[in-house]
Design an enzyme around this catalytic site. Sequence first.
Site, short mmCIF file in Angstrom:
data_model
loop_
_atom_site.label_atom_id
_atom_site.label_comp_id
_atom_site.label_asym_id
_atom_site.label_seq_id
_atom_site.Cartn_x
_atom_site.Cartn_y
_atom_site.Cartn_z
N CYS A 129 76.24 37.71 -16.98
CA CYS A 129 74.89 37.27 -17.53
C CYS A 129 73.47 37.93 -17.17
O CYS A 129 73.15 37.44 -16.15
CB CYS A 129 74.88 35.77 -17.73
SG CYS A 129 73.39 35.07 -18.47
N CYS A 132 70.86 35.43 -17.13
CA CYS A 132 70.68 34.49 -15.96
C CYS A 132 70.51 35.03 -14.68
O CYS A 132 69.73 34.42 -13.96
CB CYS A 132 72.28 34.03 -15.93
SG CYS A 132 73.03 33.37 -17.32
N ASP A 133 70.89 36.33 -14.52
CA ASP A 133 70.80 36.77 -13.01
C ASP A 133 70.13 37.94 -12.95
O ASP A 133 69.92 38.51 -11.74
CB ASP A 133 72.15 36.99 -12.32
CG ASP A 133 73.06 35.97 -12.52
OD1 ASP A 133 72.31 34.66 -12.19
OD2 ASP A 133 74.10 36.10 -12.80
#
Length: 302
Positions: A129, A132-133
């Site tokens: 993701c 996300c990261d």
Amino acid sequence: MDVCIIGAGIAGLTAAIYVQRAGLQSVIFERSIYGGQIIVSPTVDNYPGMPGIDGATLANAVYEQATAQGAELRFEDVLSIERQEDGFAVTTTEGSTTFPAVIFAGGAARRSLGCEGEERFNGRGVSYCATCDGAMYRGKTAAVIGGGNTALEDALYLANLCEKVYIIHRRNEFRGDRVLAEAVLNNPRIEAVLDAQLSAITGDRHVEGLDVVFRDGSTRHLDVSGVFIAIGLSPDTALLKGIVPLDEGGYALAGEDCSAGIPGLFVAGDCRSKPLRQLVTAASDGAVAAFGAANYINAGKH
């Protein structure tokens, strides 16, 4: 029992909190472990108000909040959901129970490549993701694996953060939309590595590089700090087949009210067809689905 919640990820646990707060009783069925995919993430930086928290701690906090409200978690595998006159018969490995309302929050699993080093470095440089990261690789070099719209979007997203981004695809042209493909190819920070497959992810304690094999048999090593695998998701919606319409990817076609088109049945979280799958949208779905379920049950009492 009033509401059956299938799946104890963030969507399901949030739904349980809101069901309990509405004065109703919820039972959550989960086949493995509560928390969902987020439990393997070492750092979560995009959940509002909790920057830097690790996924397991966040998931445990939501679980404890749900159970403190009175929600019951049962580690049972759900085998079927059947519509009946008085509600829904939910059959698990331990038996069958009828509930007035059901919230399905089965989630979706990221598809993996199965290459050397992928499992070893999961959460230590391997991510599924970018939104996300991605921020953890600001100013560094990263690679995206895939050729569809998700991979192209991830590469463009990372190009705003990273010094350099490789996008590796096994074909000689991308499968995604032309406008996205052109944007990727014209971005000076992105290098397309085509006709190539990832063979190994390398490093010591964290990702330090990767090896690719081209169609002609030649190889290349790339120095990277992060690898983002974007080859799709597999929604856990097998129980909904024949009950709820699914899109071509297998996601449940439920609207923003999370209603599945059948009175009393709601779908929440990553298994629902929607443009963004994040912790915050999973939590939102859980709250919306619980609100709908509570209103449905309360309306039936009058």
